[in-house]
Scaffold this motif. Structure first.
Motif, PDB file in Angstrom:
ATOM      1  N   LEU A  54     -58.674 -18.799 -30.306  1.00 13.39           N
ATOM      2  CA  LEU A  54     -58.200 -17.768 -31.232  1.00 13.39           C
ATOM      3  C   LEU A  54     -57.289 -16.855 -30.431  1.00 13.39           C
ATOM      4  O   LEU A  54     -57.722 -16.211 -29.470  1.00 13.39           O
ATOM      5  N   LEU A  55     -56.029 -16.818 -30.813  1.00 11.63           N
ATOM      6  CA  LEU A  55     -55.030 -16.147 -29.975  1.00 11.63           C
ATOM      7  C   LEU A  55     -54.338 -15.020 -30.710  1.00 11.63           C
ATOM      8  O   LEU A  55     -53.793 -15.226 -31.793  1.00 11.63           O
ATOM      9  N   ASP A  56     -54.312 -13.874 -30.095  1.00 11.60           N
ATOM     10  CA  ASP A  56     -53.507 -12.775 -30.610  1.00 11.60           C
ATOM     11  C   ASP A  56     -52.046 -13.103 -30.288  1.00 11.60           C
ATOM     12  O   ASP A  56     -51.745 -13.547 -29.173  1.00 11.60           O
ATOM     13  N   ILE A  57     -51.144 -12.919 -31.250  1.00 12.03           N
ATOM     14  CA  ILE A  57     -49.742 -13.243 -30.959  1.00 12.03           C
ATOM     15  C   ILE A  57     -49.117 -12.192 -30.040  1.00 12.03           C
ATOM     16  O   ILE A  57     -48.457 -12.507 -29.065  1.00 12.03           O
ATOM     17  N   ARG A  58     -49.355 -10.924 -30.387  1.00 12.41           N
ATOM     18  CA  ARG A  58     -48.683  -9.855 -29.633  1.00 12.41           C
ATOM     19  C   ARG A  58     -49.530  -9.385 -28.468  1.00 12.41           C
ATOM     20  O   ARG A  58     -50.562  -8.749 -28.661  1.00 12.41           O
TER      21      ARG A  58
END
Ligand SMILES: Nc1ncnc2c1ncn2[C@@H]1O[C@H](COP(=O)(O)OP(=O)(O)OP(=O)(O)O)[C@@H](O)[C@H]1O
Ligand SMILES: [Mg+2]
Length: 451
Positions: A54-58
């Motif tokens: 699960l990756l935060d884009i910013r």
């Protein structure tokens, strides 16, 4: 309980990862690792295989998109779900192009997130199944004799544990089939079953197949490749013909079994995966150890639980059932004459169930009518130059014939069993193609025009 699913949470706001981690605590089937920046995330991906990220884009410095790109290159089966703070269309498009599985906008709803994660896990599973178990059909294990059922019962029991199993048995006794049975009856059944034939590859290739390689590790390594141990993560790794594994790869396998760690060829990072190892061999590994070809410490690690499959000659009462099974698969209408069945019961089956399967398949192809007769049964055709029809008893039971008649008939049979391929038939008969040609003419053997 199902195998643990490994999830990587990456967000620069530690409150987000903390909260998510707390929420996941209610689900013991998930194991969570967290990173608060892209660099840490990449390091984690280097050392371990995750089912889901699960990756935060910013994020400052290394963006989520860069981490995504890295994951897709280093661990292609990991499914990535992007977390975005706002409706960020441009990045969303780019992330899709890079292979992200899905998006969630922040603030996320945990139920929605959980549903997405579960879908992603299933998606990964489908991908792996497609890649790994292409064309696999349900396993059917035939045999109701006590000897055989004892082996099946023991296998079912040991399947439930996570123990490393070594299956030993003569060629064709069903070692691969039992390896599949272990997997399918184990808590890992929903994960991958990955089979590697250790005898089929040169050393270098086997090592990189098993453990993967980094880009540039050798001349043809143009892309980073995951090893099969990683593809099997969460599931079962089947090392077939493990007795043939070379002295070069043996220490690497040993280290993997001892520590769960491995390195890709050309890579420095130690990685870990969670796989159950089942191996098989028709060699006597203790003899191999004595001969100095196999490490005894490796044998010890592979043989935590031993399973021995009986040769077919020790449970001949299963032959009629096996015959019915193989017949049914090839032809709905053909049956065996009692005389033919008797021949099968009397034979010793050095090639075990596989040999029986081939004999039945051959008989279905050879028999002219609906009834398979002793003369349609061919043991060992194609395996040895001295292929012998059935049992010698049957030959001697047939009316006295001249040597030439027998030779003519034999040649015709070999030709037929090999689709009239003369080169192959000549090889089996132990004569040159030219001699075969002359004999075909001399005996007036009718070769079908299309052959
Ligand atoms: N009990 C059984 N019931 C049905 N089919 C069987 C059984 N045992 C073996 N077979 C079939 O016989 C063939 C050989 O089995 P398998 O490949 O598992 O043997 P193996 O021990 O791995 O042989 P090898 O040592 O030659 O690799 C396969 O087609 C398999 O499906
Ligand atoms: Mg096998």
């Amino acid at each position: 309980m199902a195998a643990t699913m490994h999830i990587l949470l990456v967000d620069d706001e530690e409150s987000v990862t903390y909260l998510l981690q707390t929420e996941f605590q209610e689900y013991p089937e998930f194991s969570i690792a967290t990173a608060s920046n892209g660099g840490d995330a990449m390091n984690l991906v280097r050392s371990k295989v995750f089912d889901i990220a699960l990756l935060d884009i910013r994020m400052p410095r290394v963006s989520g998109l860069e981490v995504l790109r890295f994951i897709k290159e280093h661990s292609p089966t990991t499914q990535v779900i992007m977390l975005t703070a706002l409706a960020d269309v441009k990045n969303a498009v780019e992330a899709t192009r890079l292979g992200a599985y899905d998006f969630l906008s922040k603030p996320y709803d945990f139920d929605v997130l959980m549903a997405t994660v579960r879908r992603a896990v299933e998606h990964r599973q489908l991908l792996i199944d497609k890649e790994v178990n292409a064309g696999s059909r349900p396993i059917e294990i035939i045999g109701s004799s006590k000897t055989f059922q004892d082996a099946v019962g023991y296998t079912r029991k040991l399947a439930a544990s996570d123990a490393v199993v070594l299956i030993q048995g003569e060629s064709g006794t069903g070692k691969e089939l039992f390896a599949q049975l272990i997997h399918r009856e184990s808590p890992r059944r929903t994960q991958a079953f990955v089979a590697v034939n250790c005898a089929a590859m040169p050393d270098q290739l086997l090592e990189s197949e098993l453990f993967g390689h980094e880009k540039g590790a050798f001349t043809s390594a143009i892309k980073t490749k995951q090893g099969l141990v990683e593809v099997a993560n969460g599931g079962t790794l089947f090392l077939d013909e493990v007795g043939d594994i070379s002295p070069l790869v043996q220490p690497k396998l040993l280290r993997f079994l001892e520590t769960g760690e491995f390195r890709r060829v050309g890579g420095n990072d130690a990685r870990t995966v969670d796989v159950r190892v089942v191996s098989a061999t028709n060699k006597n590994l203790s003899d191999e150890v004595k001969a100095g070809r196999f490490r005894d410490d490796l044998l010890y690690r592979l043989n935590v639980v031993g399973l021995r499959l009986p040769p077919l000659r020790e449970h001949k009462e299963d032959i009629p059932h096996l015959v019915a099974h193989f017949l049914h698969r090839k032809s709905r209408s053909k049956t065996l004459s009692p005389a033919a069945m008797e021949v099968l019961m009397r034979y010793d089956w050095p090639g075990n169930v596989r040999e029986l399967e081939h004999v039945i398949e051959g008989a279905v192809a050879l028999a002219h009518g609906e009834i398979i007769e002793p003369s349609d049964l061919w043991m060992n055709v194609g395996l040895r130059a001295d292929a012998v029809p059935v049992s010698r008893e049957v030959m001697s039971a047939s009316p006295m014939a001249s040597l030439e008649d027998v030779e003519a008939e034999h040649i015709e049979r070999v030709l037929r069993a090999n689709d009239w391929n003369r080169t192959r038939s000549a090889h089996i008969l132990g004569i040159t193609p030219k001699t075969l040609y002359l004999k075909i003419k001399r005996y007036g053997i009718r070769v079908p025009p299309e052959a």
